[in-house]
Design an enzyme around this catalytic site. Structure first.
Site, PDB file in Angstrom:
ATOM      1  CB  THR A   1       7.406   3.326   5.313  1.00  0.00           C
ATOM      2  OG1 THR A   1       7.225   1.946   4.999  1.00  0.00           O
ATOM      3  CG2 THR A   1       8.167   4.008   4.203  1.00  0.00           C
TER       4      THR A   1
ATOM      5  NE  ARG B   1      -3.638   0.149   0.084  1.00  0.00           N
ATOM      6  CZ  ARG B   1      -4.201   0.580  -1.040  1.00  0.00           C
ATOM      7  NH1 ARG B   1      -4.099  -0.113  -2.141  1.00  0.00           N
ATOM      8  NH2 ARG B   1      -4.863   1.722  -1.061  1.00  0.00           N
TER       9      ARG B   1
ATOM     10  NE  ARG C   1      -5.138  -0.664  13.230  1.00  0.00           N
ATOM     11  CZ  ARG C   1      -4.262  -1.478  12.645  1.00  0.00           C
ATOM     12  NH1 ARG C   1      -4.666  -2.402  11.790  1.00  0.00           N
ATOM     13  NH2 ARG C   1      -2.978  -1.373  12.914  1.00  0.00           N
TER      14      ARG C   1
ATOM     15  NE  ARG D   1      -3.142  -5.052  15.300  1.00  0.00           N
ATOM     16  CZ  ARG D   1      -2.193  -4.217  14.895  1.00  0.00           C
ATOM     17  NH1 ARG D   1      -1.598  -4.419  13.741  1.00  0.00           N
ATOM     18  NH2 ARG D   1      -1.821  -3.198  15.639  1.00  0.00           N
TER      19      ARG D   1
ATOM     20  CB  THR E   1      -1.463   3.200  18.744  1.00  0.00           C
ATOM     21  OG1 THR E   1      -0.691   4.091  17.935  1.00  0.00           O
ATOM     22  CG2 THR E   1      -1.851   3.922  20.013  1.00  0.00           C
TER      23      THR E   1
ATOM     24  CB  THR F   1      -3.808  -2.089   8.037  1.00  0.00           C
ATOM     25  OG1 THR F   1      -3.517  -3.035   9.090  1.00  0.00           O
ATOM     26  CG2 THR F   1      -3.988  -0.703   8.635  1.00  0.00           C
ATOM     27  CG  ASN F   2      -3.282  -5.328   3.008  1.00  0.00           C
ATOM     28  OD1 ASN F   2      -4.406  -5.769   2.789  1.00  0.00           O
ATOM     29  ND2 ASN F   2      -2.599  -4.652   2.102  1.00  0.00           N
TER      30      ASN F   2
ATOM     31  CB  SER G   1       3.299   4.986  12.993  1.00  0.00           C
ATOM     32  OG  SER G   1       2.800   5.910  13.955  1.00  0.00           O
ATOM     33  CB  CYS G   2       0.036   6.751   9.322  1.00  0.00           C
ATOM     34  SG  CYS G   2      -0.856   5.425  10.165  1.00  0.00           S
TER      35      CYS G   2
END
Length: 481
Positions: free
Chosen positions: A258, A138, A370, A334, A347, A319-320, A288-289
């Site tokens: 990333t 992604r 999530r 998850r 997080t 997310t994946n 992280s984002c």
């Protein structure tokens, strides 16, 4: 003529001016490596309607839409100057010109404001810097789109290769197809062709070698003509210095991760601590984002009000890493179906704050939920301030930060009362302050921060890579400090 006819005629006139801007903007970018901005938003490769919409954004500054009739004279003035590589904000030029009472012509004022990009101050155009993407998921594909988009001048970052594990028949065709079409971010802006025999993807004239390898140690990048490259690891498989050092192969000079780095790997949030990166640092992380979403507004609030403690709750798109349907997963929750459930998880953003803001002594805690959306998240930042403030005061301050401060590329600001998550798909900012949701009571402030956890974060990654590679050019007029 009716009022509607007047409005339509005005629109067509502005369309015509915006249309005439496009070749001027393109020529400055290609021939002089100048990126034309409008209040920190790039106008390079933008359509007529996009240019007009970006001008409309200026309503946030002085309550009135900025017209192309006001900015076009400054753009024309720029084309007469011998400019070096730079970013020039014609929106800021128009705004500062209005406030200037010396009676200068547009041409004289423009030359004065961008003097740092001309004459003896002019930066030499640099040789293009090779970039390699390790992994093509992604974030990897969005970073690829951004690198290709920004390659117009030929003197910036140049995507030379992607490294992936071989996946069998028509692997390169399928990967090119994923770059070409995206269910969230839409079609690739340009053309893509595949040369299976030579294992290359040609995207808008950029020849990208697809290298198949199961391990970094298997690749000698100099065999592909790659030199002094920056490798961006999008896999997250290695997050400490020892693991990431495996990428320092022939042809690779620096490694950018990333994902949050571990141990002594610097976590860099562009706009906040990117200028702390040492020139000889070979390995760094873009955090992280969520870290990128909360650290810029947290810094802004700490600078103005002081922060004693805080808690961040992120409501994050799936997310994946999660499962489509219930199945085994090493994490406790998850494994449950991502499209069908809200999933409480951890997080690392709160703990990463200390690396990006070492001078902030406040304790910041965090957790995450999530939720069943594929992109765009919201961080709810609950802060205890060192002094009391009013809601209006905080709103005015954050609005000003988003428009004129050095953090304006990281922080956006929205007042729309009906905004929802999908409205922020494609945002290039690290976070967007939702003015309507902000709460302030005494020394307590609660900020609601939207962020495109895919594209906005990818923009931050590219900014870090531009900085460490030396192709992040100065901006004129200079932002207020």
């Amino acid at each position: 003529m009716t009022v509607n006819d007047d409005s339509f005629t005005n629109w067509k006139n502005r369309e015509e001016i915006a249309e005439s801007m496009i070749p001027l903007i393109g020529k400055l970018h290609r021939e002089q490596d100048v990126t034309v901005l409008l209040h920190s938003r790039s106008l390079v490769n933008k359509s007529v309607v996009s240019i007009l919409k970006t001008h409309r954004f200026a309503r946030q500054i002085d309550g009135a839409e900025l017209s192309v009739t006001e900015t076009m004279p400054f753009l024309r003035a720029l084309t007469t100057l011998d400019l070096g590589p730079s970013q020039i904000d014609i929106g800021m030029l128009a705004a500062t010109y209005k406030a200037d009472d010396r009676g200068l012509s547009v041409e004289a004022f423009t030359a004065e404001e961008v003097a740092g990009a001309t004459g003896a101050n002019k930066i030499d155009r640099r040789e293009p810097r090779d970039v390699v993407l390790y992994g093509f998921g992604r974030i990897g594909r969005l970073v690829a789109r951004l690198l290709i988009e920004k390659a117009g001048s030929g003197n910036g970052l140049r995507l030379r290769a992607i490294v992936v594990r071989g996946a069998g028949g028509e692997d390169i065709v399928k990967r090119a197809s994923l770059l070409r079409r995206d269910s969230i971010h839409g079609q690739f802006q340009g053309t893509i062709t595949v040369d299976e025999e030579n294992s290359t993807i040609l995207a808008n004239g950029n020849e990208i070698k697809v290298i198949y390898a199961d391990d970094p140690s298997a690749v000698d990048y100099t065999e592909y003509g790659i030199r002094n490259a920056i490798l961006i690891d999008n896999t997250g498989k290695w997050r400490d210095r020892e693991g990431l050092s495996k990428h320092l192969r022939p042809g690779i000079e620096k490694v950018v991760l990333t994902a949050p780095g571990k141990g002594d790997v610097p976590n860099i949030v562009h706009g906040v601590n990117h200028d702390t990166v040492k020139p000889d640092e070979q390995i760094l992380s873009c955090a992280s984002c969520t870290t990128n979403a909360i650290v810029p507004p947290l810094k802004a609030m700490a600078d103005e009000y002081g922060v004693l403690r805080g808690h961040v709750e992120t409501v994050h798109s799936f997310t994946n890493d999660q499962n489509l349907l219930d199945n085994y997963h090493k994490s406790e929750r998850r494994g449950r179906s991502a499209p069908l459930n809200m999933v409480i998880t951890e997080t690392g953003a709160a703990s990463a704050v200390a690396k990006a803001l070492p001078d902030l002594k406040a304790r910041i805690t965090g957790s995450s939920i999530r939720v069943p959306v594929p992109d765009v998240s919201i961080a709810i930042l609950n802060l205890q301030l060192a002094r009391e403030a009013s809601r209006e005061e905080v709103l005015d301050y954050l609005r000003e930060v988003s428009l004129t401060s050095p953090l304006k590329r990281q922080i956006d600001f929205i007042t729309a009362p009906d905004a929802v998550s999908s409205d922020f798909i494609g945002s290039r900012h690290a976070s967007i302050v939702d003015a309507g949701a902000l709460k302030v009571e005494g020394d307590n402030a609660i900020l609601y921060l939207w962020y495109d956890n895919e594209f906005g974060y990818s923009c931050q990654v590219v900014r870090v890579v531009q900085y460490v590679s030396g192709v992040e050019y100065p901006t004129f007029p200079s932002p207020a400090v």
